[in-house]
Write an enzyme that holds these catalytic residues in place. Structure first.
Site, PDB file in Angstrom:
ATOM      1  CG  ASN A  47     -15.604  -1.003  -0.104  1.00  0.00           C
ATOM      2  OD1 ASN A  47     -15.251  -1.931   0.586  1.00  0.00           O
ATOM      3  ND2 ASN A  47     -15.849   0.213   0.379  1.00  0.00           N
ATOM      4  CD  GLU A  52      -7.960   3.175   0.427  1.00  0.00           C
ATOM      5  OE1 GLU A  52      -8.209   2.007   0.065  1.00  0.00           O
ATOM      6  OE2 GLU A  52      -7.293   3.428   1.451  1.00  0.00           O
ATOM      7  CG  HIS A  61      -6.058  -1.076  -2.592  1.00  0.00           C
ATOM      8  ND1 HIS A  61      -5.127  -2.088  -2.442  1.00  0.00           N
ATOM      9  CD2 HIS A  61      -6.086  -0.419  -1.401  1.00  0.00           C
ATOM     10  CE1 HIS A  61      -4.611  -2.026  -1.209  1.00  0.00           C
ATOM     11  NE2 HIS A  61      -5.161  -1.019  -0.570  1.00  0.00           N
ATOM     12  CD  GLU A  69      -3.669  -2.724   2.153  1.00  0.00           C
ATOM     13  OE1 GLU A  69      -3.205  -1.629   1.781  1.00  0.00           O
ATOM     14  OE2 GLU A  69      -4.887  -2.995   2.080  1.00  0.00           O
TER      15      GLU A  69
HETATM   16  N1  SER Z   1      -7.666  -1.997   2.797  1.00  0.00           N
HETATM   17  C1  SER Z   1      -7.691  -0.717   3.443  1.00  0.00           C
HETATM   18  C2  SER Z   1      -6.520   0.051   2.904  1.00  0.00           C
HETATM   19  O1  SER Z   1      -5.409  -0.103   3.310  1.00  0.00           O
HETATM   20  C3  SER Z   1      -7.630  -0.854   4.918  1.00  0.00           C
HETATM   21  O2  SER Z   1      -7.224   0.287   5.569  1.00  0.00           O
HETATM   22  O3  SER Z   1      -6.657   0.737   1.966  1.00  0.00           O
HETATM   23 ZN    ZN Z   2      -4.568  -0.349   1.288  1.00  0.00          ZN
END
Ligand code: SER
Ligand code: ZN
Length: 580
Positions: A272, A305, A308, A327
């Protein structure tokens, strides 16, 4: 989570929404069993869309308790509300309009851990992939991006912390025993990246100064008393932020970055925007009992994370078929991070062992599916090792094909061209084609064809001609829905060694593109002839596991021992083979 909606969703049916979401204002009045959610959503009809189309918003187990259109209560004849959706008719042809939607939800009763739920006395959310629709009626799909303002009102004693995405705007008392906090996330985001956390937690604080000199506040929230166990996670976070700047030129983009560790969480962790939520086993390490593997896992998941933020959040997926876009790429980035932070060779061996033990069986069984699937019934079933791990291997192959600089140019172009957008695998691959001038259409089959390719190799040495001939054949097994396959573009890292261990450089190679390190296998069968080879070579194929394939290559035990020996020598280890 619903495991079967009964309806198959096809990639080919994708079309943009009829309405563009301009902004989102959410107000939560938190209560364990009766939380009031007011969502103010400003939309306008997309130019070119059907001027009479109604707006259809997603819901999941929702009850509507109020609906205003431009602040006026809407006549029931203009809408239909069910637990699964809200449809509003007779909307303006082009002017923006505001819907104010009120729902009452029960976090305590939400044991699906999707949407807003309670764990260990705190409020927590999980919205990927389709959890936001359990909070309010919304166009709950990744290609609908908007800036969010979030106001949280709650009992002050039970919930000293009121957290959401973005930057903290302010907070104050709010009537007897209550307080509120307001957050604004200026970066347009899809609903699956929304997060809210409220409750009473301990915190570990630090700061990070970005490459442009901005100071970012870092906070990791854990259960009271567990703060010392979050020290390693904080260290890993700071190293991740630094590495992403140095390696990918990516800087963090808010004033604060927060991680919350909770004990009930469906996934390992969730990216998030500005407010990552973690299963606490990937944050907490007790130095007395944590193993080396525990530390490596925490580091990898904190990095994943955090990474991301650019690969997933700033640039997100157009639809859930593109899951590997965020991913596969982000797993590749966290693998590279761990390789740089630790031993690249040890890390690579662990990755390949994991791939072969988890992904290869998946790719060879009844659940085999392409890295970029074309249909699903339930997206939650597609968070697989194929999407994640094979997706990462496909990204790694692009880097192998284009080389370090070519890959960097492609990534830079991707960040430049698509920042703030929701895109597809085709958009991603196009950046590498445009940056390198290389045609990646055959290579793209890696995204579309399931199954682990089998490469069969055989070699023969002609001493008189000073040439070595390598015959290669590829076969991609049939998988469900894909009975026959096209040959793929397989980058095989390859080297020839003399019996004394020295590397042999051919003077030229016919029959295949060979860069001096990588041989490009593109045909179903292919014969590569290496010239200028003065002695029978020992061949090392698919070095560093450059392609996720099975390799059949009959090599004598003596040759295999020589290859193992070379690798040990390269790693600075004296081998027993040399001693005997
Ligand atoms: N989006 C998440 C991740 O892969 C779900 O596990 O980091
Ligand atoms: Zn991920």
């Amino acid at each position: 989570m619903r495991t079967d909606t009964g309806q198959v969703i096809h990639l080919a049916d994708y079309r943009p929404t009829d309405f563009v979401l301009e902004r989102v204002d959410l107000t939560f009045e938190l209560d364990p069993t009766e939380t009031k959610v007011e969502a103010r959503l400003i939309f306008h009809r997309r130019p070119g869309a059907d001027p009479t189309a109604p707006i259809v918003l997603d819901g999941d187990e929702l009850t509507l308790s109020g609906l205003l259109f431009d602040q006026v209560e809407l006549d029931p004849s203009r809408y239909d509300a069910t637990p699964e959706g809200l449809t509003v008719r007779d909307l303006p042809e082009s002017a923006p309009f505001e819907l104010t939607i009120t729902t009452i939800i029960n976090p305590e009763a939400n044991t699906k851990l999707m949407g807003l739920y309670r764990t260990g006395g705190i409020y927590c959310t999980q919205c990927e992939a389709e959890g936001f629709r359990r909070i309010t009626y919304f166009p709950d799909r990744p290609d609908v991006l908007a800036p969010f303002t979030v106001n949280i009102i709650a009992d002050k004693d039970a919930n000293p912390l009121l957290l959401s995405n973005g930057n903290f705007l302010g907070g104050a008392g709010y009537g007897p025993g209550k307080h509120f906090a307001a957050w604004f996330d200026p970066h347009p985001k899809p609903s699956y990246l929304f997060a809210l956390v409220a409750g009473d937690l301990g915190v570990v604080e630090d700061t990070f100064t970005t490459m442009s000199g901005r100071e970012v506040v870092l906070k990791i929230y854990v259960e009271h008393g567990k703060e010392p166990r979050a020290a390693y996670a904080m260290d890993a976070l700071k190293r991740s932020m630094k590495w992403d700047e140095e390696r990918f030129g990516r800087e963090y983009d808010l004033d604060i970055f927060m991680i919350v560790a909770v004990s009930d969480f469906n996934m390992g962790a969730m990216e998030n925007k500005g407010l990552n939520v973690f299963n606490d086993k990937y944050v907490l390490a007790d130095p007395e009992i944590a193993t080396d593997a525990d530390y490596a896992n925490i580091e990898a998941i904190i990095a994943h994370e955090y990474f991301h933020n650019w690969t997933g959040n700033r640039i997100t997926c157009r639809d859930w078929f593109q899951l590997c876009l965020k991913e596969g790429l982000t797993v590749y980035r966290d693998h590279e991070f761990s390789s740089d932070q630790r031993s690249r060779a040890v890390k690579r061996i662990a990755e390949v062992r994991h791939l072969k033990s988890e992904q290869f069986p998946e790719d060879g069984g009844p659940l085999a599916h392409p890295v970029r699937p074309t249909k699903y019934r339930e997206i939650n079933n597609f968070y697989t090792t194929t999407v994640y791990e094979k997706g990462s291997e496909v990204t790694r192959m692009i880097a192998t094909l284009l080389g370090k600089d070519g890959f960097k140019k492609g990534m830079d172009l991707y960040f430049d061209r698509h920042d703030g957008q929701a895109v597809t695998i085709e958009d991603f691959v196009k950046c590498f084609e445009d940056a390198s001038g290389r045609d990646l259409s055959q290579f793209s089959l890696w995204y579309h064809q399931a199954g682990t390719p089998l490469v069969t190799a055989s070699g023969s040495y002609d001493a008189a001609a000073g040439s070595f001939t390598l015959s290669l054949e590829q076969m991609i097994p049939a998988t469900p829905g894909q009975p026959s396959k096209e040959p793929m573009h397989i980058p095989l890292s390859l080297a020839l060694f003399g019996e004394n261990g020295g590397k042999i450089e051919p003077t030229s190679v016919d029959g295949a593109e060979y860069t001096g390190e990588v041989l490009h296998l593109t045909g179903r069968t292919q014969t590569a002839v290496f010239h200028g080879i003065g002695t029978r070579p020992v061949v090392s194929i698919n070095r560093s596991f450059s392609a996720p394939i099975n390799l059949h290559f009959d090599q004598s035990p003596a040759d295999l021992a020589r290859l193992a020996d070379n690798r040990l020598a390269l790693a600075g280890v004296t081998s027993r083979f040399q001693e005997v």
